[in-house]
Design an enzyme around this catalytic site. Structure first.
Site, PDB file in Angstrom:
ATOM      1  N   GLY A   1       0.613  -1.198  -0.011  1.00 13.96           N
ATOM      2  CA  GLY A   1      -0.171  -0.182   0.078  1.00 13.96           C
ATOM      3  C   GLY A   1       0.871   1.695   0.132  1.00 13.96           C
TER       4      GLY A   1
ATOM      5  N   GLU B   1      -3.823   3.449   3.165  1.00 13.23           N
ATOM      6  CA  GLU B   1      -4.315   4.962   3.105  1.00 13.23           C
ATOM      7  C   GLU B   1      -4.788   5.734   2.115  1.00 13.23           C
ATOM      8  OE1 GLU B   1      -0.875   7.246   3.699  1.00 13.23           O
ATOM      9  OE2 GLU B   1       0.659   5.761   4.309  1.00 13.23           O
ATOM     10  N   TYR B   2      -6.672   5.060   2.666  1.00 14.61           N
ATOM     11  CA  TYR B   2      -7.023   4.552   3.897  1.00 14.61           C
ATOM     12  C   TYR B   2      -8.465   4.416   4.145  1.00 14.61           C
ATOM     13  CZ  TYR B   2      -4.121   9.349   5.561  1.00 14.61           C
ATOM     14  OH  TYR B   2      -3.322   9.561   5.547  1.00 14.61           O
TER      15      TYR B   2
ATOM     16  N   MET C   1       1.343   6.018  12.497  1.00 14.15           N
ATOM     17  CA  MET C   1       2.024   7.128  11.492  1.00 14.15           C
ATOM     18  C   MET C   1       2.114   8.350  12.311  1.00 14.15           C
ATOM     19  SD  MET C   1       1.834   5.440   7.717  1.00 14.15           S
ATOM     20  CE  MET C   1      -0.394   5.089   7.865  1.00 14.15           C
TER      21      MET C   1
ATOM     22  N   TYR D   1       3.003  11.607  12.135  1.00 12.14           N
ATOM     23  CA  TYR D   1       3.630  12.499  11.174  1.00 12.14           C
ATOM     24  C   TYR D   1       2.922  12.916  10.526  1.00 12.14           C
ATOM     25  CZ  TYR D   1       5.324   7.709   9.381  1.00 12.14           C
ATOM     26  OH  TYR D   1       5.141   6.579   9.204  1.00 12.14           O
ATOM     27  N   ASP D   2       3.183  13.938   9.660  1.00 14.09           N
ATOM     28  CA  ASP D   2       2.514  14.750   8.503  1.00 14.09           C
ATOM     29  C   ASP D   2       0.999  15.791   9.319  1.00 14.09           C
ATOM     30  OD1 ASP D   2       4.394  14.370   6.405  1.00 14.09           O
ATOM     31  OD2 ASP D   2       3.568  12.078   6.340  1.00 14.09           O
TER      32      ASP D   2
END
Ligand SMILES: *[C@@H]1O[C@H](CO)[C@@H](O)[C@H](O)[C@H]1NC(C)=O
Ligand SMILES: *[C@@H]1O[C@H](CO)[C@@H](O)[C@H](O)[C@H]1NC(C)=O
Ligand SMILES: *[C@@H]1O[C@H](CO)[C@@H](O)[C@H](O)[C@H]1NC(C)=O
Length: 344
Positions: free
Chosen positions: A29, A71-72, A142, A144-145
């Site tokens: 993915g 995602e996602y 995750m 981050y971002d």
């Protein structure tokens, strides 16, 4: 958890026992690779084929496991992904069927997930993820971002905490993400904290970059030029490429740790250097530097930020950390900082 193994490493999830075991795990993915995840698990027939495909693949390459980076689920990512209200139900059905397969039963299975649990059929975070916890060995959040070029101010890429930030700046953090997933029924020891070796850059005018009346003290959440598309380090090559949805791309503006050091914005141990304005935000426990000559502010994790996250992993009893990405580090300063603080 897994036995020592071969050499195909697409994404490596770092487990506590990294010193004695290295596992080869294929990640399926990702941001650009999730267009047909929904379809692959979307019917009983497709799930049979998908289970067969991945188990044949892991056997052929003697892999130890699989990582699912969708995602996602029932939420648009890249822009042209197939999504379906039943994504989460279908995914759990797939995992159950994979575990019923004799090869699937032995695999190390992980998932890379957002800071909130998978969307339910109403596009709201599911309240019960306990079924997933039965089939998956780990979930990597995750974290981050969280802030980036899409945000309305310069903020932390990977905040450890945000409860201490102004209400409007609470966009998610490791603390709230772990709480979200734990509340949904995933045991803490199955949760792995995703950490980032890169930061985001923003064009920030000098008048906004500093606290009023100073020339060295960096302001928190300054405004930035949303039109500017800054190039990050030499890995940032997406200018004028076309993505899988057919949309033109611009630079992402990311800076890896090796590049921050290479540009002289930090010293070789990742510490601030004289003459480069630096700020460590005590709430998010993340760092900022500013280049007045180029009007560029970068939000990133330095070794101190990684140590704070390692301490959190230890305090919470999490399963470990996963890093996007190991190659972004410089001389292992980030990995060493988080491992030492976590007590690994
Ligand atoms: C949703 O998926 C689950 C699991 O595969 C299945 O039992 C259910 O019938 C599906 N519902 C719809 C509306 O497709
Ligand atoms: C913002 O960036 C754009 C694109 O580089 C530039 O044309 C514009 O002058 C910048 N705005 C300011 C206020 O600096
Ligand atoms: C992107 O590439 C084009 C064509 O090579 C170039 O004209 C433009 O200046 C580049 N943009 C940036 C921000 O470097």
């Amino acid at each position: 958890m897994c036995h020592p193994c071969a050499s195909l490493i697409i994404q490596l999830i770092l487990h506590i026992d990294i010193e004695i075991n290295v596992c080869a795990i294929l990640s399926i993915g990702g941001w650009t690779g999730s267009r047909f995840w929904s379809t692959a698990v979307g019917s009983p027939e497709n799930r049979i084929l998908f289970v067969r495909t991945v188990t044949v693949f892991v056997s052929q390459y003697q892999l130890d496991g699989l990582d699912f980076d969708w995602e996602y689920l029932n939420r648009q990512g890249l822009g042209c992904n197939v999504i379906d209200p039943n994504d989460t139900a279908n995914f759990v059905a797939f995992l159950k069927e994979l575990r019923q397969d004799p090869i699937g039963a032995t695999l190390d299975l992980s998932a890379a997930v957002s800071i909130t649990p998978y969307n339910d059929a109403n596009e709201k975070p599911s309240t019960d993820m306990s079924e997933f916890a039965k089939y998956l060995d780990t979930i990597m959040i995750m974290n981050y971002d969280i802030w980036g070029s899409w945000s309305d101010a310069v903020g932390p890429n990977a905040p450890l905490n945000d409860i201490c930030a102004p209400a409007a700046k609470q966009q998610g953090s490791a603390v709230s993400a772990v709480a979200n997933w734990e509340k949904a029924g995933v045991p803490l020891e199955k949760i792995v904290l995703g950490v980032a070796s890169y930061g985001h850059s923003y064009e920030v005018a000098t008048k906004d970059a500093f606290v009023d009346g100073t020339t060295t003290e960096l302001a928190s959440y300054p405004a930035f030029n949303k039109t500017a598309r800054l190039q990050g380090d030499s890995w940032d090559t997406d200018n004028l490429t076309i993505d899988k949805c057919g949309n033109p791309q611009t630079y992402g503006g990311n800076w890896n740790m090796w590049a921050l050091i290479g540009a002289g914005l930090l010293d070789e141990t990742g510490q601030p250097v004289d003459g480069v304005p630096y700020r460590f935000d005590d709430c998010s426990k993340t760092a900022y530097v500013y280049r007045p000559d180029q009007q560029v502010m970068i939000s990133f994790d330095d070794p101190m930020a990684f140590a704070a996250k390692g301490q959190f992993i230890k305090d919470m009893g999490l399963g470990g950390f996963g890093m996007w990405e190991a190659g972004g580090d410089y001389d292992n300063i980030l990995v060493d900082a988080i491992r030492e603080a976590a007590g690994f």
